[in-house]
Design a protein around this motif. Structure first.
Motif, PDB file in Angstrom:
ATOM      1  N   THR A 483      41.625 -93.934 -36.216  1.00 56.76           N
ATOM      2  CA  THR A 483      40.628 -94.538 -35.253  1.00 56.76           C
ATOM      3  C   THR A 483      40.869 -93.990 -33.612  1.00 56.76           C
ATOM      4  O   THR A 483      41.678 -94.576 -33.233  1.00 56.76           O
ATOM      5  CB  THR A 483      40.310 -96.056 -35.268  1.00 56.76           C
ATOM      6  N   ALA A 484      39.938 -93.261 -33.272  1.00 61.55           N
ATOM      7  CA  ALA A 484      40.116 -92.830 -31.915  1.00 61.55           C
ATOM      8  C   ALA A 484      39.817 -93.947 -31.108  1.00 61.55           C
ATOM      9  O   ALA A 484      40.385 -94.074 -29.665  1.00 61.55           O
ATOM     10  CB  ALA A 484      39.052 -91.720 -31.376  1.00 61.55           C
ATOM     11  N   SER A 485      39.307 -94.877 -31.226  1.00 58.09           N
ATOM     12  CA  SER A 485      38.934 -96.019 -30.410  1.00 58.09           C
ATOM     13  C   SER A 485      39.942 -96.973 -30.035  1.00 58.09           C
ATOM     14  O   SER A 485      39.944 -97.703 -29.456  1.00 58.09           O
ATOM     15  CB  SER A 485      37.745 -96.920 -31.199  1.00 58.09           C
ATOM     16  N   GLU A 486      41.114 -96.760 -30.857  1.00 59.79           N
ATOM     17  CA  GLU A 486      42.375 -97.763 -30.725  1.00 59.79           C
ATOM     18  C   GLU A 486      43.327 -96.859 -29.922  1.00 59.79           C
ATOM     19  O   GLU A 486      44.658 -97.267 -29.593  1.00 59.79           O
ATOM     20  CB  GLU A 486      42.953 -97.923 -31.907  1.00 59.79           C
ATOM     21  N   GLY A 501      37.131 -86.144 -39.192  1.00 64.74           N
ATOM     22  CA  GLY A 501      36.928 -86.002 -41.037  1.00 64.74           C
ATOM     23  C   GLY A 501      36.224 -87.228 -41.096  1.00 64.74           C
ATOM     24  O   GLY A 501      35.586 -87.633 -40.463  1.00 64.74           O
ATOM     25  N   ARG A 502      36.297 -87.717 -42.649  1.00 65.25           N
ATOM     26  CA  ARG A 502      35.743 -88.984 -43.017  1.00 65.25           C
ATOM     27  C   ARG A 502      36.219 -90.010 -41.960  1.00 65.25           C
ATOM     28  O   ARG A 502      37.187 -90.398 -41.728  1.00 65.25           O
ATOM     29  CB  ARG A 502      36.425 -89.182 -44.384  1.00 65.25           C
ATOM     30  N   LEU A 503      34.993 -90.673 -41.521  1.00 63.68           N
ATOM     31  CA  LEU A 503      35.244 -91.922 -40.641  1.00 63.68           C
ATOM     32  C   LEU A 503      34.686 -93.021 -41.457  1.00 63.68           C
ATOM     33  O   LEU A 503      33.571 -93.043 -42.244  1.00 63.68           O
ATOM     34  CB  LEU A 503      34.455 -91.855 -39.216  1.00 63.68           C
ATOM     35  N   ASP A 504      35.209 -94.404 -40.950  1.00 67.36           N
ATOM     36  CA  ASP A 504      34.261 -95.474 -41.198  1.00 67.36           C
ATOM     37  C   ASP A 504      33.109 -95.740 -40.451  1.00 67.36           C
ATOM     38  O   ASP A 504      32.922 -95.083 -39.331  1.00 67.36           O
ATOM     39  CB  ASP A 504      35.297 -96.713 -40.870  1.00 67.36           C
ATOM     40  N   ALA A 505      32.160 -96.058 -41.434  1.00 66.96           N
ATOM     41  CA  ALA A 505      30.697 -96.089 -40.689  1.00 66.96           C
ATOM     42  C   ALA A 505      30.669 -96.936 -39.333  1.00 66.96           C
ATOM     43  O   ALA A 505      29.856 -96.463 -38.513  1.00 66.96           O
ATOM     44  CB  ALA A 505      29.690 -96.706 -41.731  1.00 66.96           C
ATOM     45  N   SER A 525      30.590 -90.564 -42.255  1.00 65.99           N
ATOM     46  CA  SER A 525      31.124 -91.466 -43.143  1.00 65.99           C
ATOM     47  C   SER A 525      31.053 -91.005 -44.758  1.00 65.99           C
ATOM     48  O   SER A 525      31.534 -91.738 -45.472  1.00 65.99           O
ATOM     49  CB  SER A 525      30.167 -92.903 -43.058  1.00 65.99           C
ATOM     50  N   ILE A 526      30.816 -89.703 -44.869  1.00 65.21           N
ATOM     51  CA  ILE A 526      30.466 -89.447 -46.388  1.00 65.21           C
ATOM     52  C   ILE A 526      31.120 -87.909 -46.479  1.00 65.21           C
ATOM     53  O   ILE A 526      30.936 -87.343 -47.435  1.00 65.21           O
ATOM     54  CB  ILE A 526      29.017 -89.231 -46.974  1.00 65.21           C
ATOM     55  N   LEU A 527      31.998 -87.595 -45.305  1.00 70.30           N
ATOM     56  CA  LEU A 527      32.367 -86.037 -45.577  1.00 70.30           C
ATOM     57  C   LEU A 527      33.420 -86.037 -46.785  1.00 70.30           C
ATOM     58  O   LEU A 527      34.205 -86.939 -46.847  1.00 70.30           O
ATOM     59  CB  LEU A 527      33.220 -85.830 -44.082  1.00 70.30           C
ATOM     60  N   LYS A 528      33.549 -84.783 -47.387  1.00 67.78           N
ATOM     61  CA  LYS A 528      34.524 -84.705 -48.237  1.00 67.78           C
ATOM     62  C   LYS A 528      35.921 -84.191 -47.864  1.00 67.78           C
ATOM     63  O   LYS A 528      35.823 -83.664 -46.826  1.00 67.78           O
ATOM     64  CB  LYS A 528      34.128 -83.660 -49.394  1.00 67.78           C
TER      65      LYS A 528
END
Length: 580
Positions: A483-486, A501-505, A525-528
Motif C-alpha cells: 500500500t503506497a498510502s503507508e 498491480g492488483r490493488l485493494d478496492a 482491483s481485478i488485474l491478473k
C-alpha cells in the motif's frame, strides 16, 4: 460528410462534447475496440493562423472506457420488446479516448495546436508509426528500455533518462501481496535493462536485490525449464534473449555456530555466507540499526545510542592490533573488559551503560539496555569476533557481480532491518566517495517496513536519502509495497515511474494513486498477475503493460526441464509462493 477510411474503427461522436484532451468515439457496428487500444484521428483545420502553413492536426489517445446501449429505447424492459421484434431499436457502442498527444502534420510532432477533434472525423486504430507518436516512443529512440507488452502484444517502452538519473530516477511498485507479482516485475525491468541495448555500459551496471520471501530469488542464475513455449515470442517482441541472469552473486546470513555456513534451505551451492566483525560494528556505528523500528527512535533513546556509538568507535580506534575481539575501557573499571563475542559486547554495554552514557536519564538508559539485549538475540550470528582479514571473503561486495541477491527471508524483522540498514548505508557512503559511476539499482520489497509514513528511524533516513539524493549518486531505488498510502510521501513522490498491480478496492481510491484514471482505479482491483499499470513522465496517461513469465528459475524443481504449464498457471503458482 466524412467517409470513413478503410482502417477506421468509427467516428468521433457528436452527441458528447469533444475536447482537446479527450473525446468519445462512436464505434462502427461492424467493428470493435478494446480497452487500452491506441487510436488516432486527423482533423482538418479551417484555416492556418496568419503566417502559418499548418493545416492538419492529429489526436492520438488510449481507449480507457467503453459503453454499449440501445438507441431508441426508453425503458429497461424494452430489451425484451426488441428480442420479440416489436420495438425498433439499434445497439450503439461508444468509447472514451484519453488523448495522449496532439501533433501537427507539417510542423512535426513537437508542435501542438490544442483544438478538439471534429465530430464525424474517422478514427483509426493506430499503426506502428501512430503508436510511436501516441506513446512518445519517438522521443525515446536513443534512450528507452523494454517495460512490457501492451494487450495487443506490441512493445511498451520506458524513457531511460527518467530511470538512470539523467532527468529523474526510481521506480515504485504497489500491489496486494501474492497477487500483484511486484518483485517479478521489478526483476523483469532489470532483465530488460541488463540484456538489451538500453544501457551503454550494462556490463558495469549493478543491482542489489533483497530476497525477503522464500527462496525464489536464489535461482536467478539458472534457466527456467518450465517456461511455456508461448512466452518465447514475447521475449522476441521485446528484443530480449530467453535465459537466466548472466552474472549473479548469492549471499545468505551466516548460521549460528563456529563454522561459517550460509543459512539457506534448498540451495547452498554458490551461496556466500555474510556477517560483520565486532570491530566493524563498533567502528562503523552499526548500533543504531538495532533500533530501526520507527517507534523506537525517540529523541531520548537516540541520545543514548549516539553516546554509546561514540564510545565504541573510540575504543576500536585506540586498539591497533586486530585479534577479532574488542577490549573496552569502561569508566569506573580499572582493567579493560574483553568482548570476544557479540553477546559479551552487549553484556558489557548493558552492565556499564550508566558510565558510558552518564548524561542520559536513568529510565532512558534502562530502556536502551532492555531493547539492546532483545536485539542482540536476533542478530548475534551476523556479528562475529573475527579478524577483518579473515572476514574479507564473507564481506558483501556488490562490485563482484552484476546482480547481487542478499537473502534475508529467514531473519526476523529486527535482523532484516539491521541488514538492510547496513548494506544501504555502506552503499551510499561508497557512492559518495566513488562518484556516480557505476549505476546501481537497489530492489527493496516490503518498503513499508523501512520507510513508513509515520515515525522516524535510522533506516528510514537512509531510504529517504536515496530517494532524494540517489539520482545524483547513481543509486536507483526500485521499491515495492502493498500500500503506497503507508509509505513516506517523499519516497513515492521522487519516483519517476509508478507501477500498480492488483490493488485493494479501498486502497485504489487513496490520493496516492491520483495519477490513475477513474477507469484504471476500478480495474486495478481485478488485474491478473502479470498485468500492471505503468505511469511515466513522458506519457500523460497510465498504460496497461503485461510482461513475460520469468526465463530464470524461481525454485529448485524449475531448474531441470519439466512439463510445460500455461503462463496463467505459472503466474498463479508464483503468486501463491510469494504470498506465503
Amino acid at each position: 460528410m466524412n467517409e470513413p477510411a478503410e482502417d477506421a474503427v468509427g467516428l468521433v461522436a457528436g452527441t458528447k462534447a469533444a475536447q482537446p484532451l479527450d473525446f468519445w468515439l462512436a464505434v462502427d457496428p461492424e467493428k470493435f475496440v478494446q480497452l487500452d487500444e491506441v487510436v488516432a484521428v486527423t482533423t482538418e483545420l479551417p484555416g492556418p493562423p496568419p503566417g502559418d502553413d499548418r493545416t492538419q492536426v492529429d489526436h492520438f489517445g488510449v481507449v480507457d472506457a467503453i459503453e454499449s446501449a440501445y438507441e431508441g429505447a426508453s425503458f429497461h424492459s424494452d430489451v425484451f420488446r426488441d428480442a420479440e421484434g416489436t420495438l425498433p431499436v439499434s445497439v450503439s457502442t461508444i468509447a472514451h479516448v484519453a488523448v495522449t498527444r496532439v501533433a501537427m502534420r507539417e510542423a512535426g510532432p513537437e508542435a501542438e495546436v490544442l483544438v478538439p477533434p471534429k465530430p464525424g472525423r474517422a478514427v483509426r486504430r493506430a499503426n506502428e508509426a501512430d503508436r510511436e507518436l501516441a506513446l512518445y516512443f519517438d522521443k525515446m529512440r536513443d534512450s528507452r528500455f523494454p517495460a512490457g507488452l501492451s494487450r495487443d502484444g506490441n512493445p511498451v517502452y520506458g524513457n531511460l533518462e527518467f530511470l538512470d538519473g539523467t532527468r529523474g530516477a526510481h521506480v515504485n511498485i504497489s500491489g496486494i501481496s501474492g497477487v500483484a507479482t511486484k518483485t517479478t516485475y521489478a526483476l523483469f525491468l532489470l532483465y530488460g535493462l541488463f540484456h538489451s541495448s538500453s544501457l551503454n555500459n550494462a556490463h558495469s551496471t549493478h543491482a542489489i536485490i533483497f530476497n525477503v520471501k522464500g527462496e525464489d530469488l536464489l535461482w536467478l542464475d539458472k534457466p527456467n525449464g518450465r517456461l511455456p513455449e508461448d512466452e518465447h515470442r514475447k521475449y522476441d517482441k521485446l528484443g530480449l534473449p530467453v535465459g537466466p541472469f548472466g552474472s549473479v552473486g548469492l549471499w545468505a546470513p551466516a548460521q549460528r555456530g563456529d563454522v561459517v555456513l550460509p543459512d539457506t534451505g534448498s540451495r547452498s551451492d554458490g551461496v556466500t555466507a555474510y556477517f560483520w566483525t565486532l570491530r566493524e560494528f563498533c567502528r562503523e556505528r552499526m548500533l543504531r540499526f538495532l533500533f530501526a523500528e520507527s517507534d523506537d527512535e525517540t529523541s531520548q533513546l537516540g541520545f543514548v545510542i549516539t553516546q554509546v556509538e561514540r564510545f565504541l568507535e573510540a575504543q576500536v580506534e585506540d586498539q591497533e592490533e586486530d585479534h577479532g575481539d574488542v577490549v573496552l575501557t569502561v569508566p569506573g573499571v580499572d582493567a579493560g573488559l574483553r568482548a570476544d563475542s557479540f553477546e559479551r559486547l552487549v553484556s558489557i554495554i548493558c552492565d556499564f551503560v550508566d558510565g558510558i552514557a552518564p548524561r542520559a536519564a536513568e529510565g532512558t538508559r534502562q530502556a536502551f539496555a532492555r531493547r539492546l539485549e532483545a536485539a542482540a538475540i536476533a542478530v548475534a550470528p551476523l556479528i562475529r569476533a573475527s579478524r577483518d582479514s579473515e572476514a574479507q571473503k564473507h564481506r558483501f561486495d556488490w562490485r563482484q557481480h552484476q546482480v547481487n541477491v542478499i537473502d534475508i527471508n529467514r531473519l526476523n524483522d529486527r535482523a532484516k532491518r539491521f541488514v538492510v540498514g547496513i548494506v544501504v548505508k555502506r552503499l551510499m557512503e561508497e557512492k559518495e566517495h566513488g562518484g556516480r559511476d557505476p549505476l546501481v539499482f537497489l530492489v527493496l520489497d516490503e518498503l513499508n517496513k523501512y520507510a513508513p509514513r509515520e515515525g522516524r528511524s535510522p533506516i528510514k533516513e537512509v531510504v529517504l536519502d536515496i530517494a532524494e539524493r540517489g539520482r545524483s549518486l547513481g543509486v536507483v531505488l526500485i521499491g515495492a509495497e502493498q500500500t503506497a498510502s503507508e509509505i513516506e510521501r517523499r519516497v513515492t513522490a521522487n519516483a519517476s515511474f509508478r507501477v500498480v498491480g492488483r490493488l485493494d478496492a479501498a486502497e485504489s481510491q487513496r490520493d496516492e494513486y491520483g495519477y490513475l484514471t477513474t477507469s484504471a482505479r476500478v480495474r486495478a482491483s481485478i488485474l491478473k498477475p502479470g498485468s500492471m499499470f505503468l505511469q511515466q513522465p513522458d506519457v500523460p496517461v497510465p498504460l496497461l503493460v503485461q510482461f513475460p513469465f520469468p526465463a530464470w528459475a524461481t525454485r529448485a524443481d524449475e531448474v531441470a526441464a519439466g512439463a510445460l504449464e500455461s503462463s496463467d498457471d505459472v503466474f498463479a503458482r508464483i503468486a501463491r509462493n510469494n504470498g506465503k
